[in-house]
Write an enzyme that holds these catalytic residues in place. Structure first.
Site, PDB file in Angstrom:
ATOM      1  N   TYR A  64       0.860  -1.257   0.097  1.00  0.00           N
ATOM      2  CA  TYR A  64       0.176  -0.028  -0.022  1.00  0.00           C
ATOM      3  C   TYR A  64       0.839   1.253   0.220  1.00  0.00           C
ATOM      4  CZ  TYR A  64      -3.472  -3.733   1.126  1.00  0.00           C
ATOM      5  OH  TYR A  64      -4.032  -4.628   1.257  1.00  0.00           O
ATOM      6  N   SER A  65       2.067   1.141  -0.586  1.00  0.00           N
ATOM      7  CA  SER A  65       3.111   2.245  -0.446  1.00  0.00           C
ATOM      8  C   SER A  65       2.757   3.424  -1.277  1.00  0.00           C
ATOM      9  CB  SER A  65       4.292   1.584  -0.714  1.00  0.00           C
ATOM     10  OG  SER A  65       5.325   2.919  -0.876  1.00  0.00           O
TER      11      SER A  65
END
Ligand code: PLP
Length: 295
Positions: A64-65
């Site tokens: 989810y960066s």
């Protein structure tokens, strides 16, 4: 390369006690695709990579960066091949179900999925040497995008007109953004960081970037259980803040900072008459992933 939109400080028109004034710097509006601190951190990394003649960028991140999404977009826009070393080898077969990774893939990023154990080696010299052999001609940016040149980019967040603020607040992940703010601040200003992660391990990293400057502090009270953790109270706060101000906060970082600021104002922790500037560091693409904003 990396042309920025003009960013304004918007006043939050709430009726605060003690003559407190709160403004928010809309770094989230800096660029359509590479918003907030990602723009600041990538700007000089991409310039350096291009200047040194590299053709590829290799970097690291989780599923989810924001950093992975922003690096992929920057690669597409500025014509550099990007490679993402992604934590979690289980993602190899289903990453297209993850909006961040799908978008990064659509922006041309190539992935290498590695196990969590392997990922822990991401800063080891041996591991980095191996990556350089696998991806020759590549410039490596660490996880979260934080390095010396990223901090240099973050030194461009505060402008001369911001000298009038007494307190400057920012969400903290690796501490790179806060370090840039500390470096350009005046010694009579207080730089207050709100880590979105649990634990007290960041001060040492920040000190490495900012040296002797001591006009800063981390408030460790508003991590809400740790990285990526969301509570009902926080979700309601985000919805109410959006309704009252029209400003959407991100679900991982800026919401926790803003909750913290409001709580500290209510508990009368700031000096009377303080003029506070909160940095909106972007990250809104995070809403595409796990949590959907209600209301
Ligand atoms: C939206 C947002 N705000 C704040 C941060 C924290 O930045 P830093 O890692 O420089 O502390 C991040 C993470 O990079 C982020 O994505």
């Amino acid at each position: 390369m990396f042309e920025e939109e003009l960013v304004s400080n918007e006043k939050i028109e709430f009726d605060f006690p003690d003559g407190i004034e709160l403004y928010i710097k809309r770094e989230d509006l800096l660029h359509k695709e590479i918003s907030g601190n990602k723009f600041r951190k990538l700007k000089y990394n991409f310039k350096e990579a291009k200047g040194l003649g590299f053709s590829k960028i290799v970097t690291f991140g989780g599923a989810y960066s924001n950093h992975i999404a922003a690096t992929a977009a920057a690669g597409r826009i500025y014509g550099m091949q990007t490679i993402g070393i992604i934590r979690g080898d289980e993602l190899v077969s289903n990453f297209m179900n993850n909006p961040t990774l799908k978008k990064a893939h659509d922006d041309g990023m190539r992935f290498e999925f590695i196990s969590r154990t392997e990922y822990r080696k991401r800063n080891d010299i041996g591991f980095l040497e191996m990556l350089k052999k696998t991806y020759p001609d590549s410039y490596i940016i660490p996880e979260g995008g934080t390095n010396e040149v990223a901090v240099l980019g973050c030194e461009e967040i505060l402008k001369t007109k911001d000298n009038s603020f007494d307190v400057i607040c920012c969400a903290v992940g690796t501490g790179g953004t806060l370090s840039g703010l500390i470096k350009t601040s005046n010694s009579n200003q207080k730089i207050l960081g709100f880590p979105a992660l649990k634990g007290d391990f960041l001060s040492e990293d920040i000190r490495k970037f900012v040296g002797e400057k001591s006009n800063w502090e981390l408030n460790l009270e508003y991590h809400f259980g740790g990285y990526g953790k969301m509570t009902n109270e926080l979700m309601l706060f985000i919805g109410k803040f959006k309704k009252d101000t029209g400003i959407l906060l991100d679900p991982i970082y800026t919401c926790k900072m803003m909750f913290g600021i409001m709580d500290l104002i209510e508990k009368r922790k700031f000096k009377k008459g303080s003029k506070i500037l909160a940095i909106h560091t972007g990250g809104l693409q995070g809403w595409n992933d796990s949590i959907k904003l209600k209301g």
